[in-house]
Design a protein around this motif. Structure first.
Motif, PDB file in Angstrom:
ATOM      1  N   GLU A   1      49.182   1.390 -32.146  1.00 10.89           N
ATOM      2  CA  GLU A   1      50.457   0.517 -32.298  1.00 10.89           C
ATOM      3  C   GLU A   1      50.121  -0.863 -32.690  1.00 10.89           C
ATOM      4  O   GLU A   1      49.008  -1.600 -32.355  1.00 10.89           O
ATOM      5  CB  GLU A   1      51.229   0.547 -30.824  1.00 10.89           C
ATOM      6  CG  GLU A   1      52.252  -0.142 -30.922  1.00 10.89           C
ATOM      7  CD  GLU A   1      53.202  -0.230 -29.590  1.00 10.89           C
ATOM      8  OE1 GLU A   1      53.906  -0.821 -29.638  1.00 10.89           O
ATOM      9  OE2 GLU A   1      52.765   0.652 -28.709  1.00 10.89           O
ATOM     10  N   VAL A   2      50.816  -1.236 -33.607  1.00 10.02           N
ATOM     11  CA  VAL A   2      50.799  -2.851 -34.061  1.00 10.02           C
ATOM     12  C   VAL A   2      51.811  -3.432 -32.928  1.00 10.02           C
ATOM     13  O   VAL A   2      52.708  -3.159 -32.816  1.00 10.02           O
ATOM     14  CB  VAL A   2      51.429  -3.101 -35.484  1.00 10.02           C
ATOM     15  CG1 VAL A   2      51.330  -4.139 -35.902  1.00 10.02           C
ATOM     16  CG2 VAL A   2      50.582  -2.153 -36.469  1.00 10.02           C
ATOM     17  N   ALA A   3      51.080  -4.488 -32.382  1.00 18.45           N
ATOM     18  CA  ALA A   3      51.806  -5.377 -31.364  1.00 18.45           C
ATOM     19  C   ALA A   3      51.598  -6.814 -31.637  1.00 18.45           C
ATOM     20  O   ALA A   3      50.591  -7.080 -32.070  1.00 18.45           O
ATOM     21  CB  ALA A   3      51.438  -4.869 -30.091  1.00 18.45           C
TER      22      ALA A   3
ATOM     23  N   LEU B   1      47.052   6.347 -38.511  1.00 18.62           N
ATOM     24  CA  LEU B   1      48.473   6.003 -38.413  1.00 18.62           C
ATOM     25  C   LEU B   1      48.525   4.913 -37.556  1.00 18.62           C
ATOM     26  O   LEU B   1      48.257   4.909 -36.329  1.00 18.62           O
ATOM     27  CB  LEU B   1      49.038   7.502 -37.995  1.00 18.62           C
ATOM     28  CG  LEU B   1      50.486   7.409 -37.645  1.00 18.62           C
ATOM     29  CD1 LEU B   1      51.145   7.362 -39.110  1.00 18.62           C
ATOM     30  CD2 LEU B   1      50.899   8.652 -36.845  1.00 18.62           C
ATOM     31  N   LEU B   2      49.375   4.164 -38.177  1.00 18.78           N
ATOM     32  CA  LEU B   2      49.919   2.889 -37.439  1.00 18.78           C
ATOM     33  C   LEU B   2      51.459   2.912 -37.152  1.00 18.78           C
ATOM     34  O   LEU B   2      52.302   3.280 -38.053  1.00 18.78           O
ATOM     35  CB  LEU B   2      49.622   1.562 -38.030  1.00 18.78           C
ATOM     36  CG  LEU B   2      48.131   1.338 -38.367  1.00 18.78           C
ATOM     37  CD1 LEU B   2      47.966   0.057 -39.235  1.00 18.78           C
ATOM     38  CD2 LEU B   2      47.247   1.395 -37.373  1.00 18.78           C
ATOM     39  N   VAL B   3      51.924   2.484 -36.108  1.00 16.44           N
ATOM     40  CA  VAL B   3      53.240   2.611 -35.639  1.00 16.44           C
ATOM     41  C   VAL B   3      53.628   1.033 -35.161  1.00 16.44           C
ATOM     42  O   VAL B   3      52.924   0.638 -34.631  1.00 16.44           O
ATOM     43  CB  VAL B   3      53.705   3.529 -34.609  1.00 16.44           C
ATOM     44  CG1 VAL B   3      53.318   5.181 -35.288  1.00 16.44           C
ATOM     45  CG2 VAL B   3      53.107   3.453 -33.429  1.00 16.44           C
ATOM     46  N   LEU B   4      55.057   0.823 -35.269  1.00 18.39           N
ATOM     47  CA  LEU B   4      55.435  -0.638 -34.798  1.00 18.39           C
ATOM     48  C   LEU B   4      57.056  -0.436 -34.642  1.00 18.39           C
ATOM     49  O   LEU B   4      57.557   0.538 -35.153  1.00 18.39           O
ATOM     50  CB  LEU B   4      54.857  -1.658 -35.561  1.00 18.39           C
ATOM     51  CG  LEU B   4      55.285  -1.829 -37.073  1.00 18.39           C
ATOM     52  CD1 LEU B   4      56.759  -2.341 -37.283  1.00 18.39           C
ATOM     53  CD2 LEU B   4      54.534  -2.559 -37.807  1.00 18.39           C
ATOM     54  N   ASP B   5      57.312  -1.027 -34.052  1.00 17.80           N
ATOM     55  CA  ASP B   5      58.964  -1.490 -33.880  1.00 17.80           C
ATOM     56  C   ASP B   5      59.390  -3.111 -34.262  1.00 17.80           C
ATOM     57  O   ASP B   5      58.455  -3.844 -33.565  1.00 17.80           O
ATOM     58  CB  ASP B   5      59.699  -0.900 -32.632  1.00 17.80           C
ATOM     59  CG  ASP B   5      59.320  -1.417 -31.333  1.00 17.80           C
ATOM     60  OD1 ASP B   5      60.013  -2.340 -31.142  1.00 17.80           O
ATOM     61  OD2 ASP B   5      58.164  -1.234 -30.844  1.00 17.80           O
TER      62      ASP B   5
ATOM     63  N   ARG C   1      59.967   2.933 -42.932  1.00 18.91           N
ATOM     64  CA  ARG C   1      61.085   2.946 -41.979  1.00 18.91           C
ATOM     65  C   ARG C   1      61.481   4.324 -41.474  1.00 18.91           C
ATOM     66  O   ARG C   1      61.770   5.201 -42.338  1.00 18.91           O
ATOM     67  CB  ARG C   1      62.242   2.097 -42.853  1.00 18.91           C
ATOM     68  CG  ARG C   1      63.330   2.026 -41.651  1.00 18.91           C
ATOM     69  CD  ARG C   1      64.559   1.322 -42.658  1.00 18.91           C
ATOM     70  NE  ARG C   1      65.721   0.949 -41.712  1.00 18.91           N
ATOM     71  CZ  ARG C   1      66.995   1.751 -41.398  1.00 18.91           C
ATOM     72  NH1 ARG C   1      66.894   2.894 -42.265  1.00 18.91           N
ATOM     73  NH2 ARG C   1      67.775   1.228 -40.779  1.00 18.91           N
ATOM     74  N   VAL C   2      61.324   4.405 -40.034  1.00 20.22           N
ATOM     75  CA  VAL C   2      61.658   5.863 -39.598  1.00 20.22           C
ATOM     76  C   VAL C   2      63.176   5.702 -39.461  1.00 20.22           C
ATOM     77  O   VAL C   2      64.026   6.685 -39.599  1.00 20.22           O
ATOM     78  CB  VAL C   2      60.693   6.183 -38.310  1.00 20.22           C
ATOM     79  CG1 VAL C   2      61.424   7.163 -37.715  1.00 20.22           C
ATOM     80  CG2 VAL C   2      59.481   6.074 -38.732  1.00 20.22           C
TER      81      VAL C   2
ATOM     82  N   VAL D   1      62.016   1.192 -36.386  1.00 23.06           N
ATOM     83  CA  VAL D   1      60.852   1.954 -36.119  1.00 23.06           C
ATOM     84  C   VAL D   1      60.298   2.116 -37.469  1.00 23.06           C
ATOM     85  O   VAL D   1      60.775   2.732 -38.261  1.00 23.06           O
ATOM     86  CB  VAL D   1      60.792   2.819 -35.279  1.00 23.06           C
ATOM     87  CG1 VAL D   1      59.232   3.563 -35.170  1.00 23.06           C
ATOM     88  CG2 VAL D   1      61.617   2.889 -33.787  1.00 23.06           C
ATOM     89  N   PHE D   2      58.836   1.705 -37.497  1.00 20.91           N
ATOM     90  CA  PHE D   2      58.201   1.988 -38.519  1.00 20.91           C
ATOM     91  C   PHE D   2      56.920   2.492 -38.605  1.00 20.91           C
ATOM     92  O   PHE D   2      56.369   2.799 -37.376  1.00 20.91           O
ATOM     93  CB  PHE D   2      57.833   0.560 -39.311  1.00 20.91           C
ATOM     94  CG  PHE D   2      58.845  -0.151 -39.966  1.00 20.91           C
ATOM     95  CD1 PHE D   2      59.245  -0.126 -41.501  1.00 20.91           C
ATOM     96  CD2 PHE D   2      59.738  -0.988 -39.158  1.00 20.91           C
ATOM     97  CE1 PHE D   2      60.182  -0.813 -42.040  1.00 20.91           C
ATOM     98  CE2 PHE D   2      60.521  -1.986 -39.717  1.00 20.91           C
ATOM     99  CZ  PHE D   2      60.891  -1.754 -40.969  1.00 20.91           C
ATOM    100  N   TYR D   3      56.175   3.353 -39.611  1.00 19.83           N
ATOM    101  CA  TYR D   3      54.998   3.851 -39.439  1.00 19.83           C
ATOM    102  C   TYR D   3      53.916   3.470 -40.836  1.00 19.83           C
ATOM    103  O   TYR D   3      54.778   3.357 -41.828  1.00 19.83           O
ATOM    104  CB  TYR D   3      54.846   5.367 -38.958  1.00 19.83           C
ATOM    105  CG  TYR D   3      55.086   6.254 -40.418  1.00 19.83           C
ATOM    106  CD1 TYR D   3      54.296   6.749 -41.121  1.00 19.83           C
ATOM    107  CD2 TYR D   3      56.473   6.733 -40.730  1.00 19.83           C
ATOM    108  CE1 TYR D   3      54.709   7.634 -42.282  1.00 19.83           C
ATOM    109  CE2 TYR D   3      56.690   7.455 -41.562  1.00 19.83           C
ATOM    110  CZ  TYR D   3      55.982   8.005 -42.631  1.00 19.83           C
ATOM    111  OH  TYR D   3      56.380   8.777 -43.655  1.00 19.83           O
TER     112      TYR D   3
END
Length: 179
Positions: free
Chosen positions: A98-100, A132-136, A154-155, A174-176
């Motif tokens: 996760e990108v934070a 795989l990176l995810v963030l919001d 964009r999810v 939410v993005f990935y």
């Protein structure tokens, strides 16, 4: 006062736990300034420097264990931008992170530094076999436009996801990104 010139040559630094511990005050200054500027990063006003420093101090154990990595960029010797890579710990998630806390001090924005941090984060993720990176991010925030420019997909949007710094409920997008 931070110089307002474009500075693409500034290096991104991966902080060790001892460097992060020594930088807690500066990290706190960046976080506090962002929250005071309205950033939706998990905190509401009023937000003190002590609370900002306590947040960063709470991240140190994860850095020490290698579960999280903290990248920063400095201007004139001071930390002005941050991003963390939070590694998924589940056995079935060893390929993702996760990108934070992509944070840029308001005085250091619009200089390409957030893109520079995200580019360095991609390299770090790959070096750790995270593909795989995810963030919001707050829907409608300027950062929402940045992520697609950096390759994120964009999810969707979750309505009324979190309380903003000013007390209203904000949606999150939410993005990935696959590396």
């Amino acid at each position: 006062m931070i110089n307002s010139t474009f500075t693409p040559e500034l290096p991104v630094e991966l902080l060790t736990v001892s460097e992060a511990r020594a930088g807690v005050s500066e990290l706190g200054e960046v976080l506090r300034a962002c929250v005071e500027d309205g950033a939706g990063v998990g905190f509401v006003l009023p937000f003190t420097q002590a609370a900002a420093e306590a947040f960063w101090a709470s991240r140190l154990d994860g850095i020490e264990r290698g579960e999280r990595h903290l990248l920063v960029v400095r201007m004139e010797g001071r930390i002005v931008g941050t991003v963390m890579l939070e590694l998924a710990q589940q056995d079935n998630g060893r390929h993702r992170a996760e990108v934070a806390k992509l944070l840029m001090h308001p005085t250091a924005r619009r200089k390409g530094l957030a893109r520079k941090l995200l580019g360095a984060l991609d390299g770090l993720a790959l070096s750790l076999s995270r593909t795989l990176l995810v963030l919001d991010t707050v829907t409608g925030d300027t950062a929402e436009g940045l992520y697609p420019q950096c390759g994120y997909i964009r999810v969707g949007v979750i309505p009324a996801y979190a309380t903003s710094a000013h007390g209203s409920l904000d949606a999150t997008t939410v993005f990935y990104k696959q590396l």
